[in-house]
Design a protein around this motif. Sequence first.
Motif, PDB file in Angstrom:
ATOM      1  N   LEU A 123       0.786  -1.066  -0.050  1.00  0.00           N
ATOM      2  CA  LEU A 123       0.044   0.186   0.077  1.00  0.00           C
ATOM      3  C   LEU A 123       0.865   1.179   0.005  1.00  0.00           C
ATOM      4  CD1 LEU A 123      -2.913  -1.226   2.287  1.00  0.00           C
ATOM      5  CD2 LEU A 123      -3.190  -0.742   0.013  1.00  0.00           C
ATOM      6  N   VAL A 124       1.984   1.119   0.646  1.00  0.00           N
ATOM      7  CA  VAL A 124       2.841   2.374   0.567  1.00  0.00           C
ATOM      8  C   VAL A 124       3.383   2.639  -0.878  1.00  0.00           C
ATOM      9  CG1 VAL A 124       5.246   3.417   1.333  1.00  0.00           C
ATOM     10  CG2 VAL A 124       3.543   2.098   2.998  1.00  0.00           C
ATOM     11  N   ALA A 125       3.740   1.467  -1.376  1.00  0.00           N
ATOM     12  CA  ALA A 125       4.135   1.534  -3.034  1.00  0.00           C
ATOM     13  C   ALA A 125       3.027   2.108  -3.804  1.00  0.00           C
ATOM     14  CB  ALA A 125       4.462   0.172  -3.389  1.00  0.00           C
ATOM     15  N   CYS A 126       1.896   1.994  -3.572  1.00  0.00           N
ATOM     16  CA  CYS A 126       0.541   2.307  -4.170  1.00  0.00           C
ATOM     17  C   CYS A 126       0.137   4.125  -3.757  1.00  0.00           C
ATOM     18  CB  CYS A 126      -0.634   1.624  -3.873  1.00  0.00           C
ATOM     19  SG  CYS A 126      -0.480   0.044  -4.686  1.00  0.00           S
ATOM     20  N   GLY A 127       1.027   4.656  -2.826  1.00  0.00           N
ATOM     21  CA  GLY A 127       0.704   5.959  -2.578  1.00  0.00           C
ATOM     22  C   GLY A 127       0.182   6.173  -1.025  1.00  0.00           C
ATOM     23  N   PHE A 128      -0.087   5.329  -0.392  1.00  0.00           N
ATOM     24  CA  PHE A 128      -0.409   5.372   0.846  1.00  0.00           C
ATOM     25  C   PHE A 128       0.612   5.713   1.939  1.00  0.00           C
ATOM     26  CE2 PHE A 128      -4.075   2.788  -0.705  1.00  0.00           C
ATOM     27  CZ  PHE A 128      -5.047   3.041   0.255  1.00  0.00           C
ATOM     28  N   ARG A 129       0.304   6.661   2.742  1.00  0.00           N
ATOM     29  CA  ARG A 129       1.319   6.797   3.952  1.00  0.00           C
ATOM     30  C   ARG A 129       0.961   6.497   5.396  1.00  0.00           C
ATOM     31  NH1 ARG A 129      -1.806  11.617   3.424  1.00  0.00           N
ATOM     32  NH2 ARG A 129      -2.368  12.481   5.365  1.00  0.00           N
ATOM     33  N   VAL A 130       2.026   6.112   5.938  1.00  0.00           N
ATOM     34  CA  VAL A 130       1.700   5.724   7.127  1.00  0.00           C
ATOM     35  C   VAL A 130       1.264   6.850   8.190  1.00  0.00           C
ATOM     36  CG1 VAL A 130       2.924   4.514   9.396  1.00  0.00           C
ATOM     37  CG2 VAL A 130       3.359   3.791   6.978  1.00  0.00           C
ATOM     38  N   GLU A 131       0.190   6.486   8.983  1.00  0.00           N
ATOM     39  CA  GLU A 131      -0.224   7.535   9.891  1.00  0.00           C
ATOM     40  C   GLU A 131       0.175   7.437  11.268  1.00  0.00           C
ATOM     41  OE1 GLU A 131      -4.406   8.030   9.330  1.00  0.00           O
ATOM     42  OE2 GLU A 131      -4.209   9.627   8.010  1.00  0.00           O
ATOM     43  N   ALA A 132       0.099   6.013  11.882  1.00  0.00           N
ATOM     44  CA  ALA A 132       0.395   5.712  13.070  1.00  0.00           C
ATOM     45  C   ALA A 132       1.729   4.673  13.123  1.00  0.00           C
ATOM     46  CB  ALA A 132      -0.837   5.092  13.855  1.00  0.00           C
ATOM     47  N   VAL A 133       2.447   4.750  14.178  1.00  0.00           N
ATOM     48  CA  VAL A 133       3.584   3.861  14.191  1.00  0.00           C
ATOM     49  C   VAL A 133       3.253   2.502  14.531  1.00  0.00           C
ATOM     50  CG1 VAL A 133       5.802   3.539  15.498  1.00  0.00           C
ATOM     51  CG2 VAL A 133       5.218   5.803  14.911  1.00  0.00           C
ATOM     52  N   GLN A 134       2.232   2.237  15.261  1.00  0.00           N
ATOM     53  CA  GLN A 134       1.999   0.900  15.681  1.00  0.00           C
ATOM     54  C   GLN A 134       0.430   0.707  15.989  1.00  0.00           C
ATOM     55  OE1 GLN A 134       3.862  -0.264  19.406  1.00  0.00           O
ATOM     56  NE2 GLN A 134       2.883  -2.451  19.430  1.00  0.00           N
ATOM     57  N   ALA A 135      -0.315  -0.288  15.253  1.00  0.00           N
ATOM     58  CA  ALA A 135      -1.700  -0.395  15.295  1.00  0.00           C
ATOM     59  C   ALA A 135      -1.793  -1.481  16.871  1.00  0.00           C
ATOM     60  CB  ALA A 135      -2.286  -1.086  14.127  1.00  0.00           C
ATOM     61  N   ASN A 136      -2.719  -1.334  17.201  1.00  0.00           N
ATOM     62  CA  ASN A 136      -3.127  -2.408  18.430  1.00  0.00           C
ATOM     63  C   ASN A 136      -4.067  -3.350  17.985  1.00  0.00           C
ATOM     64  OD1 ASN A 136      -1.719  -0.971  20.694  1.00  0.00           O
ATOM     65  ND2 ASN A 136      -3.470   0.430  20.498  1.00  0.00           N
ATOM     66  N   ALA A 137      -3.872  -4.800  18.244  1.00  0.00           N
ATOM     67  CA  ALA A 137      -4.952  -5.691  18.048  1.00  0.00           C
ATOM     68  C   ALA A 137      -5.648  -5.813  19.219  1.00  0.00           C
ATOM     69  CB  ALA A 137      -3.995  -6.967  17.526  1.00  0.00           C
ATOM     70  N   LEU A 138      -6.900  -5.932  19.095  1.00  0.00           N
ATOM     71  CA  LEU A 138      -7.979  -6.420  20.375  1.00  0.00           C
ATOM     72  C   LEU A 138      -8.786  -7.560  20.044  1.00  0.00           C
ATOM     73  CD1 LEU A 138      -9.370  -2.604  20.490  1.00  0.00           C
ATOM     74  CD2 LEU A 138      -7.199  -3.533  21.745  1.00  0.00           C
ATOM     75  N   ARG A 139      -9.449  -7.910  20.940  1.00  0.00           N
ATOM     76  CA  ARG A 139      -9.996  -9.319  20.701  1.00  0.00           C
ATOM     77  C   ARG A 139     -10.943  -9.490  21.883  1.00  0.00           C
ATOM     78  NH1 ARG A 139      -7.591 -15.471  19.827  1.00  0.00           N
ATOM     79  NH2 ARG A 139      -9.483 -16.556  20.496  1.00  0.00           N
ATOM     80  N   TRP A 140     -11.958  -9.909  21.546  1.00  0.00           N
ATOM     81  CA  TRP A 140     -13.261 -10.003  22.576  1.00  0.00           C
ATOM     82  C   TRP A 140     -13.640 -11.509  22.465  1.00  0.00           C
ATOM     83  CZ3 TRP A 140     -18.152 -11.744  22.673  1.00  0.00           C
ATOM     84  CH2 TRP A 140     -18.898 -11.508  23.871  1.00  0.00           C
TER      85      TRP A 140
END
Length: 152
Positions: A123-140
């Motif tokens: 996605l970065v190669a397609c032109g997206f840019r990174v907004e957050a350094v790290q995403a959190n994975a949540l589970r319920w």
Amino acid sequence: MTFRLDRDERDRQRDRERVRQSYAVRRFVDPVLPSSSWRFVAELPDGELVGELRAHERSVHLLSGEGPFCRDRREMVLDGVLVAGPYRLLGIGRRLVEALWAEMERSEIRSVHAIVGFEGRFLVACGFRVEAVQANALRWDGPLSAGRTRRW
């Protein structure tokens, strides 16, 4: 191009070239899904699916707590881009993303977000840019029994 002695490898290369030259990308409208769900497919002339992109519209007014739906505040969330393993690195994924952008332009939607589990290089190669350094994975997980569950 060098001739390959390995017949299996030659057949794989011929198959990849056939797919690269003959696949088509189109938006697939499913009458069961709401109109806010977008699906694009990359398929061969015989109907074989070689790639898929799924996205959905997100109502910004629900996130911000503003008033009713406003057309100029619409945005997309990219749910995923999939390409069949043998046909990766042929440009299929990029064409799917470009089809999404073209449809967004026609619909006057200016923003698309994506959450990636890995580095997101495609996605970065397609032109997206990174907004957050790290995403959190949540589970319920729901309780196994109807009994009372402990909170700690």
